[in-house]
Write a protein that holds these residues in place. Sequence first.
Motif, PDB file in Angstrom:
ATOM      1  N   ALA A 413       0.829  -1.207   0.000  1.00 19.82           N
ATOM      2  CA  ALA A 413       0.000   0.000   0.000  1.00 19.82           C
ATOM      3  C   ALA A 413       0.861   1.253   0.000  1.00 19.82           C
ATOM      4  N   ASP A 414       1.951   1.245   0.794  1.00 15.29           N
ATOM      5  CA  ASP A 414       2.832   2.414   0.824  1.00 15.29           C
ATOM      6  C   ASP A 414       3.547   2.601  -0.510  1.00 15.29           C
ATOM      7  N   LEU A 415       3.948   1.493  -1.161  1.00 11.82           N
ATOM      8  CA  LEU A 415       4.597   1.599  -2.469  1.00 11.82           C
ATOM      9  C   LEU A 415       3.648   2.184  -3.508  1.00 11.82           C
ATOM     10  N   VAL A 416       2.383   1.776  -3.468  1.00 14.31           N
ATOM     11  CA  VAL A 416       1.407   2.333  -4.407  1.00 14.31           C
ATOM     12  C   VAL A 416       1.265   3.837  -4.172  1.00 14.31           C
ATOM     13  N   THR A 417       1.207   4.252  -2.897  1.00  6.72           N
ATOM     14  CA  THR A 417       1.087   5.689  -2.584  1.00  6.72           C
ATOM     15  C   THR A 417       2.302   6.455  -3.094  1.00  6.72           C
ATOM     16  N   VAL A 418       3.497   5.974  -2.750  1.00  5.82           N
ATOM     17  CA  VAL A 418       4.726   6.683  -3.113  1.00  5.82           C
ATOM     18  C   VAL A 418       4.920   6.689  -4.627  1.00  5.82           C
ATOM     19  N   LEU A 419       4.838   5.521  -5.278  1.00  6.21           N
ATOM     20  CA  LEU A 419       5.083   5.436  -6.722  1.00  6.21           C
ATOM     21  C   LEU A 419       4.021   6.210  -7.494  1.00  6.21           C
ATOM     22  N   GLY A 420       2.762   6.089  -7.083  1.00  3.54           N
ATOM     23  CA  GLY A 420       1.702   6.803  -7.796  1.00  3.54           C
ATOM     24  C   GLY A 420       1.884   8.307  -7.718  1.00  3.54           C
TER      25      GLY A 420
END
Length: 523
Positions: A413-420
């Motif tokens: 979930a954090d990777l989706v937030t950061v990458l997005g």
Amino acid sequence: MGKRGSLARRLLALQLTIVVALLAAVAAVVVAQVGETFRATESRRMLGIAEDVAANPSLRILLEDPKQHLRLAPFATAAQVASGADVVAIARTDGTVLTSQHPADIGAPLALADSTVTDGRAWVGEIGGAVVAHVPVIGQGDHELVGYVAARKQLPAFWTILTESFPRLLGLLGLACALGIAGSLSVAWWVKRQTLGLEPAEIAGLVEHREAMLHGIHEGVVGLDQQQRITLVNDQARALLSLGDVVGRSVHELGLNERILDVFTGRAEGTDLIGLRRGKVLIMNRTPIRWDQRTLGAVITLRDRTELMRLRDQLTENRNTTDTLRAQAHEFSNRLHTIAGLIELGEYDEVRRYVELVSAGRDQWQAEVTGRIGDPAVAALLIAKASRAAEQGVGLRLSGATALPEVDDALSADLVTVLGNLVDNALDALHGPAGWIEVDLRRVGAEVRVVVRDSGPGVAPDIAEEVFRHGFTTKAAEQGGLRGLGLAITRQACVRRGGSVSVHNAEGAVFTATLPLTPAAAR
């Protein structure tokens, strides 16, 4: 509140009570001083009178001859009249009074008490509330003790001294009362001016209502004085700012980030200013407190908009999904039109080659993403972002070193937030076609590193840190907008996991984010 219990009347009553108490003390001191002065003065005077009578040669002769004792009265009476003493008495050596102005004393023993006159020495003291002097009478021939001379002056009573001093005390009382009344009225006027004309009971009621109101509302309220010290903070503000007992402390000692400090100290102006605090999105407003053309402090109100921002993020994701679908529909529509045109022209071989080319290109990107990205959520995000980038005319590609295995749900979930957010930020920076974005995503040791490069103009070095710290530009802050929160949220997600995010320029902007693995995954 009526006049009976007004502040002015209470102060006046208090002042008059103090004045009366002080005058009573002054009266007691005056009486004591007058008594001491009387004793000292009359002691010397009585001793002098007794010594003058005892030194008379004729008195000595008469005392030595018992037949002449009746002639002693004129000596005592003359001395008493001339000196103002109450009594001047003459006695034999056995203490029997021979003459006195009080007939009852004649023939009675002289009250000697602790007197040393029997030893032949003069004595002055106090007997029965009177100042008394005893002087021995020494014979002329053999220098033997032949009698005593006693002079007595009654001490004045307390009320007598007080009555004699009453005119002066009355003057002091009048002056003190005038000063007390003037002082109490002046103090009452000054106090009521400082308290906006409110009586003490009204002020206490307002304080109680204020406390109930501050702790009952759902908005955070923080009060500051002129030195930017906390004067009040309600329970909601403590929860929003993660603070303990901070009343009396400066805002600079609370560990707040610079954006919140800018709002608290007034350096950031405007309404509905946004700040981030430990995972919460706060809307802040600052109102200065002014009185009599002076700034006495400020009141800051805080509202939690974390849930609103989460809903906004969900709406944004839905909008991005819609945009992606629209872009794909637009892309498919163009391709279908191309295929339809080729069919109408009878170019069937060209139709076949075109379909194979389009299918191969799309399948190649999906295969590349799913082959290198083991986490389904991150892979789906990259596939969706590619469609949006294609519609904008921007190329989205993976670096040759990209490789990410499947991670736990929290990190995903954090990777989706950061990458997005980083990809969206890069798309916003590329205003024209022929731009490109490169994503480098891989696990390095016990952390995942995300690098997003773009061919845009880059980030000015003087605001490289500010874009993460404040999360939005000064212009957006003044307008109370929500723009630019993506980078701040990105930093927040990284820091929450113990990671970091930074930016530098190299043929465009290069954002680098590190997110540590969870302890279980790291093992």
